[in-house]
Design a protein around this motif. Structure first.
Motif, PDB file in Angstrom:
ATOM      1  N   ASP A 147      26.133  59.919  41.318  1.00  0.00           N
ATOM      2  CA  ASP A 147      24.900  59.894  42.103  1.00  0.00           C
ATOM      3  C   ASP A 147      25.104  59.300  43.493  1.00  0.00           C
ATOM      4  O   ASP A 147      24.148  59.046  44.221  1.00  0.00           O
ATOM      5  CB  ASP A 147      23.806  59.131  41.352  1.00  0.00           C
ATOM      6  CG  ASP A 147      24.213  57.696  41.005  1.00  0.00           C
ATOM      7  OD1 ASP A 147      25.291  57.243  41.467  1.00  0.00           O
ATOM      8  OD2 ASP A 147      23.459  57.030  40.260  1.00  0.00           O
ATOM      9  N   GLY A 148      26.355  59.049  43.866  1.00  0.00           N
ATOM     10  CA  GLY A 148      26.662  58.535  45.192  1.00  0.00           C
ATOM     11  C   GLY A 148      26.793  57.025  45.286  1.00  0.00           C
ATOM     12  O   GLY A 148      27.220  56.512  46.327  1.00  0.00           O
ATOM     13  N   ARG A 149      26.426  56.295  44.239  1.00  0.00           N
ATOM     14  CA  ARG A 149      26.572  54.836  44.277  1.00  0.00           C
ATOM     15  C   ARG A 149      28.051  54.449  44.304  1.00  0.00           C
ATOM     16  O   ARG A 149      28.900  55.150  43.752  1.00  0.00           O
ATOM     17  CB  ARG A 149      25.885  54.194  43.080  1.00  0.00           C
ATOM     18  CG  ARG A 149      24.371  54.303  43.107  1.00  0.00           C
ATOM     19  CD  ARG A 149      23.746  53.628  41.894  1.00  0.00           C
ATOM     20  NE  ARG A 149      24.197  54.255  40.651  1.00  0.00           N
ATOM     21  CZ  ARG A 149      23.974  53.737  39.440  1.00  0.00           C
ATOM     22  NH1 ARG A 149      23.329  52.598  39.314  1.00  0.00           N
ATOM     23  NH2 ARG A 149      24.400  54.382  38.366  1.00  0.00           N
ATOM     24  N   LEU A 150      28.324  53.315  44.951  1.00  0.00           N
ATOM     25  CA  LEU A 150      29.679  52.798  45.034  1.00  0.00           C
ATOM     26  C   LEU A 150      29.782  51.482  44.284  1.00  0.00           C
ATOM     27  O   LEU A 150      28.875  50.644  44.345  1.00  0.00           O
ATOM     28  CB  LEU A 150      30.088  52.565  46.495  1.00  0.00           C
ATOM     29  CG  LEU A 150      30.076  53.767  47.435  1.00  0.00           C
ATOM     30  CD1 LEU A 150      30.490  53.320  48.832  1.00  0.00           C
ATOM     31  CD2 LEU A 150      30.998  54.858  46.935  1.00  0.00           C
ATOM     32  N   GLY A 151      30.880  51.297  43.598  1.00  0.00           N
ATOM     33  CA  GLY A 151      31.187  50.033  42.964  1.00  0.00           C
ATOM     34  C   GLY A 151      32.584  49.608  43.347  1.00  0.00           C
ATOM     35  O   GLY A 151      33.507  50.436  43.360  1.00  0.00           O
ATOM     36  N   THR A 152      32.748  48.338  43.699  1.00  0.00           N
ATOM     37  CA  THR A 152      34.075  47.864  44.090  1.00  0.00           C
ATOM     38  C   THR A 152      34.524  46.719  43.195  1.00  0.00           C
ATOM     39  O   THR A 152      33.714  45.937  42.684  1.00  0.00           O
ATOM     40  CB  THR A 152      34.112  47.371  45.558  1.00  0.00           C
ATOM     41  OG1 THR A 152      33.352  46.166  45.680  1.00  0.00           O
ATOM     42  CG2 THR A 152      33.574  48.427  46.498  1.00  0.00           C
ATOM     43  N   VAL A 153      35.826  46.652  43.021  1.00  0.00           N
ATOM     44  CA  VAL A 153      36.476  45.566  42.293  1.00  0.00           C
ATOM     45  C   VAL A 153      37.502  44.941  43.223  1.00  0.00           C
ATOM     46  O   VAL A 153      38.351  45.652  43.782  1.00  0.00           O
ATOM     47  CB  VAL A 153      37.179  46.089  41.023  1.00  0.00           C
ATOM     48  CG1 VAL A 153      38.118  45.030  40.453  1.00  0.00           C
ATOM     49  CG2 VAL A 153      36.167  46.512  39.969  1.00  0.00           C
ATOM     50  N   ARG A 154      37.394  43.633  43.417  1.00  0.00           N
ATOM     51  CA  ARG A 154      38.405  42.905  44.184  1.00  0.00           C
ATOM     52  C   ARG A 154      39.141  41.987  43.228  1.00  0.00           C
ATOM     53  O   ARG A 154      38.523  41.178  42.518  1.00  0.00           O
ATOM     54  CB  ARG A 154      37.774  42.084  45.302  1.00  0.00           C
ATOM     55  CG  ARG A 154      38.810  41.266  46.093  1.00  0.00           C
ATOM     56  CD  ARG A 154      38.186  40.352  47.124  1.00  0.00           C
ATOM     57  NE  ARG A 154      39.204  39.511  47.744  1.00  0.00           N
ATOM     58  CZ  ARG A 154      39.919  39.838  48.821  1.00  0.00           C
ATOM     59  NH1 ARG A 154      39.720  40.999  49.404  1.00  0.00           N
ATOM     60  NH2 ARG A 154      40.823  39.014  49.316  1.00  0.00           N
ATOM     61  N   GLY A 155      40.459  42.103  43.189  1.00  0.00           N
ATOM     62  CA  GLY A 155      41.273  41.246  42.334  1.00  0.00           C
ATOM     63  C   GLY A 155      42.164  40.353  43.161  1.00  0.00           C
ATOM     64  O   GLY A 155      42.848  40.818  44.086  1.00  0.00           O
ATOM     65  N   ASN A 156      42.159  39.068  42.847  1.00  0.00           N
ATOM     66  CA  ASN A 156      42.900  38.076  43.634  1.00  0.00           C
ATOM     67  C   ASN A 156      44.051  37.484  42.824  1.00  0.00           C
ATOM     68  O   ASN A 156      43.848  37.024  41.695  1.00  0.00           O
ATOM     69  CB  ASN A 156      41.963  36.937  44.063  1.00  0.00           C
ATOM     70  CG  ASN A 156      40.807  37.424  44.913  1.00  0.00           C
ATOM     71  OD1 ASN A 156      40.976  38.281  45.773  1.00  0.00           O
ATOM     72  ND2 ASN A 156      39.619  36.884  44.663  1.00  0.00           N
ATOM     73  N   ARG A 157      45.222  37.465  43.434  1.00  0.00           N
ATOM     74  CA  ARG A 157      46.355  36.727  42.877  1.00  0.00           C
ATOM     75  C   ARG A 157      46.701  35.524  43.747  1.00  0.00           C
ATOM     76  O   ARG A 157      47.635  34.781  43.463  1.00  0.00           O
ATOM     77  CB  ARG A 157      47.554  37.665  42.702  1.00  0.00           C
ATOM     78  CG  ARG A 157      47.400  38.624  41.533  1.00  0.00           C
ATOM     79  CD  ARG A 157      48.542  39.611  41.419  1.00  0.00           C
ATOM     80  NE  ARG A 157      48.549  40.586  42.489  1.00  0.00           N
ATOM     81  CZ  ARG A 157      47.760  41.675  42.527  1.00  0.00           C
ATOM     82  NH1 ARG A 157      46.894  41.896  41.538  1.00  0.00           N
ATOM     83  NH2 ARG A 157      47.809  42.528  43.539  1.00  0.00           N
ATOM     84  N   GLN A 158      45.952  35.355  44.824  1.00  0.00           N
ATOM     85  CA  GLN A 158      46.025  34.174  45.682  1.00  0.00           C
ATOM     86  C   GLN A 158      44.604  33.666  45.889  1.00  0.00           C
ATOM     87  O   GLN A 158      43.645  34.426  45.808  1.00  0.00           O
ATOM     88  CB  GLN A 158      46.647  34.530  47.037  1.00  0.00           C
ATOM     89  CG  GLN A 158      48.125  34.857  46.973  1.00  0.00           C
ATOM     90  CD  GLN A 158      48.990  33.641  46.716  1.00  0.00           C
ATOM     91  OE1 GLN A 158      48.591  32.512  46.994  1.00  0.00           O
ATOM     92  NE2 GLN A 158      50.171  33.860  46.171  1.00  0.00           N
ATOM     93  N   GLY A 159      44.483  32.373  46.161  1.00  0.00           N
ATOM     94  CA  GLY A 159      43.157  31.817  46.418  1.00  0.00           C
ATOM     95  C   GLY A 159      42.437  31.429  45.142  1.00  0.00           C
ATOM     96  O   GLY A 159      43.059  31.120  44.128  1.00  0.00           O
ATOM     97  N   ASN A 160      41.108  31.456  45.191  1.00  0.00           N
ATOM     98  CA  ASN A 160      40.325  30.952  44.058  1.00  0.00           C
ATOM     99  C   ASN A 160      40.443  31.878  42.857  1.00  0.00           C
ATOM    100  O   ASN A 160      40.786  33.056  42.974  1.00  0.00           O
ATOM    101  CB  ASN A 160      38.861  30.772  44.467  1.00  0.00           C
ATOM    102  CG  ASN A 160      38.137  32.093  44.623  1.00  0.00           C
ATOM    103  OD1 ASN A 160      37.725  32.706  43.651  1.00  0.00           O
ATOM    104  ND2 ASN A 160      37.971  32.537  45.870  1.00  0.00           N
ATOM    105  N   ARG A 161      40.133  31.322  41.685  1.00  0.00           N
ATOM    106  CA  ARG A 161      40.248  32.058  40.419  1.00  0.00           C
ATOM    107  C   ARG A 161      38.873  32.242  39.768  1.00  0.00           C
ATOM    108  O   ARG A 161      38.767  32.239  38.549  1.00  0.00           O
ATOM    109  CB  ARG A 161      41.185  31.319  39.471  1.00  0.00           C
ATOM    110  CG  ARG A 161      42.647  31.315  39.901  1.00  0.00           C
ATOM    111  CD  ARG A 161      43.518  30.559  38.901  1.00  0.00           C
ATOM    112  NE  ARG A 161      43.231  30.947  37.532  1.00  0.00           N
ATOM    113  CZ  ARG A 161      43.711  32.053  36.952  1.00  0.00           C
ATOM    114  NH1 ARG A 161      44.487  32.886  37.643  1.00  0.00           N
ATOM    115  NH2 ARG A 161      43.409  32.328  35.697  1.00  0.00           N
TER     116      ARG A 161
END
Length: 297
Positions: free
Chosen positions: A213-227
């Motif tokens: 339907d055009g919606r966007l979802g993002t995932v950000r994964g960090n291996r540095q910085g806060n957990r």
């Protein structure tokens, strides 16, 4: 209800057992007790084999759980099963061994580490009419559920989820820790992702999913910085910051309440097709992070 456990190589094993077996616990989940467990363990996965003995002894000595020598021995003497093995590669083989006993089963994350294995588990579940549920505990974090239930600002139009994303060679790409944030994405947006694109380096991953339907979802994964885990939940009239740590109640307890309801009713709260799509999303993200190309689900 007599509950069995398969796989004592994860901290979830003592955590769930404590919540079920200790009526004095502040967040005790009533209705069942872990009575038998099969330790399991993967010899090529250090985070598995190094923890089995410790957790097996803890369950036996602190909670009176009988340790048995096979998944079948668990299934024979229990009404429902928590399949907790930390290694998603073994889930299909373990489930195939217990499916003929027709006991409702929770399979901890990752459900499987390939869509082929996920489809095989679901075929076995359908064949033996076994209710099956699988998810990350973050799906039921109280702060997240509260944000999802607050619909006064209109429907969800997008989600940006973030969290730590360590990598483990035996659990490809996002299957090890990225699955937590992917679960949050699907809990908010539902099924219908059409394609994904990922960017990754040594320290970070960013995955963008485009829904039909055009919606966007993002995932950000960090291996540095806060957990820390969290999300921005976008609605028509406002953006809600989701603090999954805002409530004192541990999300393991909230998840376990939903598992117990499934055990009693035989009705899984998450559609199997959504579980399968989550696995395919992660497969596609892994493919994209290696190729740099957009990958269709």
């Amino acid at each position: 209800m007599k509950i069995g456990m398969i796989g004592l190589d994860t901290s979830h094993a003592p955590a769930f057992t404590e919540l079920l077996n200790d009526p004095g616990h502040q967040y005790h989940v009533p209705g069942g007790k872990v009575i038998a467990a099969f330790p399991g363990g993967s010899p090529d996965f250090e985070l598995s084999y190094s923890r089995v003995d410790t957790y097996a002894n803890q369950l036996r000595e602190h909670y009176g759980v009988t340790i048995v020598d096979s998944p079948e021995a668990v299934a024979k003497q229990c009404d429902a099963i928590l399949l907790e093995s930390v290694d998603g590669r073994v889930h299909v083989e373990q489930f195939k061994r217990i499916a003929p006993y027709c006991k409702p089963t929770f399979i901890d994350k990752p459900f499987a580490v390939s869509s082929a294995d996920a489809e095989m588990i679901l075929r076995e579940a359908e064949k033996y009419r076994v209710p099956v549920m699988s998810c990350s505990a973050l799906r039921y974090a109280e702060g997240f559920r509260g944000a999802l239930d607050d619909e006064e600002s209109g429907p969800v139009i997008g989600v940006d989820a973030y969290g730590p994303m360590e990598l483990q060679p035996t659990q490809p790409g996002l299957f090890w820790y990225g699955i937590h944030t992917v679960e949050m994405l699907f809990a908010a947006l539902g099924r219908g992702c059409r394609h994904v694109r990922a960017e990754a380096n040594d320290d970070f991953d960013v995955v963008v999913g485009v829904w039909s339907d055009g919606r966007l979802g993002t995932v950000r994964g960090n291996r540095q910085g806060n957990r820390t885990f969290g999300a921005l939940l976008h609605r028509n009239e406002r953006t809600h910051f989701v603090d999954v740590y805002a409530d004192e109640k541990p999300y393991y307890a909230s998840l376990l309440e939903h598992i117990m309801t499934m055990f009693k009713t035989g009705e899984a709260p998450i559609h199997p097709e959504e579980t399968l799509e989550i696995v395919r999303f992660i497969e596609a993200a892994n493919e994209s992070r290696n190729s740099g190309k957009t990958v269709r689900l």
